[in-house]
Design a protein around this motif. Structure first.
Motif, PDB file in Angstrom:
ATOM      1  N   HIS A  15      20.014  22.272  22.635  1.00 34.49           N
ATOM      2  CA  HIS A  15      21.383  22.689  22.965  1.00 34.49           C
ATOM      3  C   HIS A  15      21.742  24.058  22.383  1.00 34.49           C
ATOM      4  N   VAL A  35      18.341  27.509  32.238  1.00 36.77           N
ATOM      5  CA  VAL A  35      19.489  26.639  32.011  1.00 36.77           C
ATOM      6  C   VAL A  35      19.987  26.226  33.397  1.00 36.77           C
ATOM      7  N   HIS A  36      20.460  25.000  33.528  1.00 35.41           N
ATOM      8  CA  HIS A  36      21.038  24.561  34.796  1.00 35.41           C
ATOM      9  C   HIS A  36      22.566  24.580  34.688  1.00 35.41           C
ATOM     10  N   THR A  37      23.206  24.932  35.776  1.00 35.64           N
ATOM     11  CA  THR A  37      24.670  24.933  35.737  1.00 35.64           C
ATOM     12  C   THR A  37      25.242  24.712  37.126  1.00 35.64           C
ATOM     13  N   ASP A  38      26.566  24.529  37.159  1.00 34.62           N
ATOM     14  CA  ASP A  38      27.318  24.458  38.411  1.00 34.62           C
ATOM     15  C   ASP A  38      27.631  25.900  38.816  1.00 34.62           C
ATOM     16  N   ARG A  62      29.362  28.983  25.040  1.00 32.68           N
ATOM     17  CA  ARG A  62      29.448  27.539  25.247  1.00 32.68           C
ATOM     18  C   ARG A  62      28.073  26.907  25.031  1.00 32.68           C
ATOM     19  N   THR A  63      28.082  25.594  24.816  1.00 36.28           N
ATOM     20  CA  THR A  63      26.824  24.856  24.637  1.00 36.28           C
ATOM     21  C   THR A  63      26.205  24.584  26.002  1.00 36.28           C
ATOM     22  N   VAL A  64      24.885  24.695  26.082  1.00 36.84           N
ATOM     23  CA  VAL A  64      24.175  24.312  27.308  1.00 36.84           C
ATOM     24  C   VAL A  64      22.936  23.494  26.915  1.00 36.84           C
ATOM     25  N   ALA A  65      22.214  23.020  27.921  1.00 42.50           N
ATOM     26  CA  ALA A  65      20.948  22.318  27.668  1.00 42.50           C
ATOM     27  C   ALA A  65      19.802  23.229  28.101  1.00 42.50           C
ATOM     28  N   THR A 120      31.005  27.558  37.887  1.00 38.02           N
ATOM     29  CA  THR A 120      31.519  27.713  36.519  1.00 38.02           C
ATOM     30  C   THR A 120      31.838  29.172  36.202  1.00 38.02           C
ATOM     31  N   GLN A 121      32.613  29.329  35.143  1.00 36.49           N
ATOM     32  CA  GLN A 121      33.001  30.687  34.731  1.00 36.49           C
ATOM     33  C   GLN A 121      31.808  31.497  34.244  1.00 36.49           C
ATOM     34  N   LYS A 122      30.840  30.811  33.635  1.00 38.17           N
ATOM     35  CA  LYS A 122      29.667  31.560  33.160  1.00 38.17           C
ATOM     36  C   LYS A 122      28.913  32.177  34.335  1.00 38.17           C
TER      37      LYS A 122
HETATM   38  C1  LIG Z   1      25.924  19.031  24.568  1.00 40.75           C
HETATM   39  C2  LIG Z   1      26.429  19.820  25.746  1.00 40.75           C
HETATM   40  C3  LIG Z   1      25.537  20.217  26.715  1.00 40.75           C
HETATM   41  C4  LIG Z   1      25.969  20.959  27.809  1.00 40.75           C
HETATM   42  N1  LIG Z   1      25.059  21.388  28.742  1.00 40.75           N
HETATM   43  C5  LIG Z   1      25.463  22.184  29.752  1.00 40.75           C
HETATM   44  C6  LIG Z   1      24.516  22.739  30.659  1.00 40.75           C
HETATM   45  O1  LIG Z   1      23.300  22.523  30.558  1.00 40.75           O
HETATM   46  N2  LIG Z   1      24.983  23.546  31.644  1.00 40.75           N
HETATM   47  C7  LIG Z   1      26.302  23.821  31.775  1.00 40.75           C
HETATM   48  O2  LIG Z   1      26.656  24.564  32.693  1.00 40.75           O
HETATM   49  N3  LIG Z   1      27.220  23.321  30.940  1.00 40.75           N
HETATM   50  C8  LIG Z   1      26.838  22.509  29.930  1.00 40.75           C
HETATM   51  N4  LIG Z   1      27.757  22.000  29.040  1.00 40.75           N
HETATM   52  C9  LIG Z   1      29.190  22.276  29.267  1.00 40.75           C
HETATM   53  C10 LIG Z   1      29.514  23.697  28.807  1.00 40.75           C
HETATM   54  O3  LIG Z   1      29.506  23.758  27.390  1.00 40.75           O
HETATM   55  C11 LIG Z   1      30.848  24.190  29.370  1.00 40.75           C
HETATM   56  O4  LIG Z   1      31.889  23.342  28.948  1.00 40.75           O
HETATM   57  C12 LIG Z   1      30.854  24.246  30.881  1.00 40.75           C
HETATM   58  O5  LIG Z   1      29.587  24.653  31.387  1.00 40.75           O
HETATM   59  C13 LIG Z   1      31.908  25.234  31.391  1.00 40.75           C
HETATM   60  O6  LIG Z   1      31.667  26.472  30.788  1.00 40.75           O
HETATM   61  P1  LIG Z   1      32.159  27.862  31.406  1.00 40.75           P
HETATM   62  O7  LIG Z   1      33.492  27.622  32.020  1.00 40.75           O
HETATM   63  O8  LIG Z   1      32.225  28.773  30.246  1.00 40.75           O
HETATM   64  O9  LIG Z   1      31.141  28.274  32.426  1.00 40.75           O
HETATM   65  C14 LIG Z   1      27.341  21.275  27.946  1.00 40.75           C
HETATM   66  C15 LIG Z   1      28.226  20.887  26.948  1.00 40.75           C
HETATM   67  C16 LIG Z   1      27.789  20.163  25.867  1.00 40.75           C
HETATM   68  C17 LIG Z   1      28.770  19.784  24.803  1.00 40.75           C
END
Ligand SMILES: Cc1cc2nc3c(=O)[nH]c(=O)nc-3n(C[C@H](O)[C@H](O)[C@H](O)COP(=O)(O)O)c2cc1C
Length: 184
Positions: free
Chosen positions: A31, A62-65, A46-49, A68-70
């Motif tokens: 993370h 990293v995978h994401t939607d 922010r935290t990601v996986a 998202t803002q990132k």
């Molecule tokens: C433990 C943990 C793992 C997360 N893993 C991911 C991830 O892999 N990808 C992701 O987009 N967001 C992940 N999130 C959520 C992000 O921290 C964040 O809330 C969300 O992506 C929206 O962020 P943004 O608006 O800054 O793009 C994770 C949060 C936590 C607490």
């Protein structure tokens, strides 16, 4: 590390930890903190996986939607920093990267490997970050088109080891990751 002066082994240890992060959900390297710069120039972390760590290519993923803002930030300014702290190894890993946002046909294989229960992370309605009327006034359908892989090509690595004597080194892609010791 056996030889504390071995820059190659120091970097190798960092890659080993990142690979462990991908393989083991309990590893602290799973993370990272992922930082971008918003379209208006504001730092956002922010935290990601961590989903992939490829040493030969110098890449992590990293995978994401895609909503998202990132992702919006990366469309404007495709740079991200990742920070990982591994307490058991006393090691901090900082990566500076250039990011490609991959979606659609480019990520079909990755999408197929996402567990069905996890696919709801990609497709929240309304879009993530939108104000809503109540805590649960949203839906989470799995939306394949919203699944994005952030392929982060590493430009720079900064390692800090907080052992009995502190060590710090920097590595850059452009010289083939030779590395330089830095004052910690
Ligand atoms: C433990 C943990 C793992 C997360 N893993 C991911 C991830 O892999 N990808 C992701 O987009 N967001 C992940 N999130 C959520 C992000 O921290 C964040 O809330 C969300 O992506 C929206 O962020 P943004 O608006 O800054 O793009 C994770 C949060 C936590 C607490």
């Amino acid at each position: 590390m056996n030889d504390p002066d071995d820059l190659v082994a120091f970097l190798g240890k960092a890659w080993q930890e990142m690979r462990r992060g991908v393989a083991d959900a309990r590893s602290p390297a799973r993370h990272p903190t992922f930082a971008t710069v918003s379209p208006s120039g504001v730092p956002e972390a922010r935290t990601v996986a961590l989903r992939r760590a490829n040493e030969p290519d110098g890449e992590v993923e990293v995978h994401t939607d895609a909503a998202t803002q990132k992702t919006e930030a990366l469309r404007q300014w495709p740079r991200a920093a990742l920070n990982i702290w591994i307490p058991g190894s006393h090691l901090q890993i900082r990566l500076t990267t250039t990011v490609k946002i991959l979606t659609g046909a480019f990520v079909e294989r990755e999408w197929d490997r996402v567990p069905v229960a996890s696919r709801v992370s990609y497709g929240t309605t309304p879009d993530p970050g939108t104000p809503i009327q109540g805590a649960f006034a949203y839906e989470k359908p799995p939306v394949r088109e919203r699944f994005a892989v952030l392929r982060c090509a590493i430009d720079h690595i900064d390692l800090v080891y907080l052992g009995q004597k502190h060590q710090r080194a920097a590595y850059v892609r452009e010289d083939g990751w030779q590395g330089t010791w830095l004052a910690p």
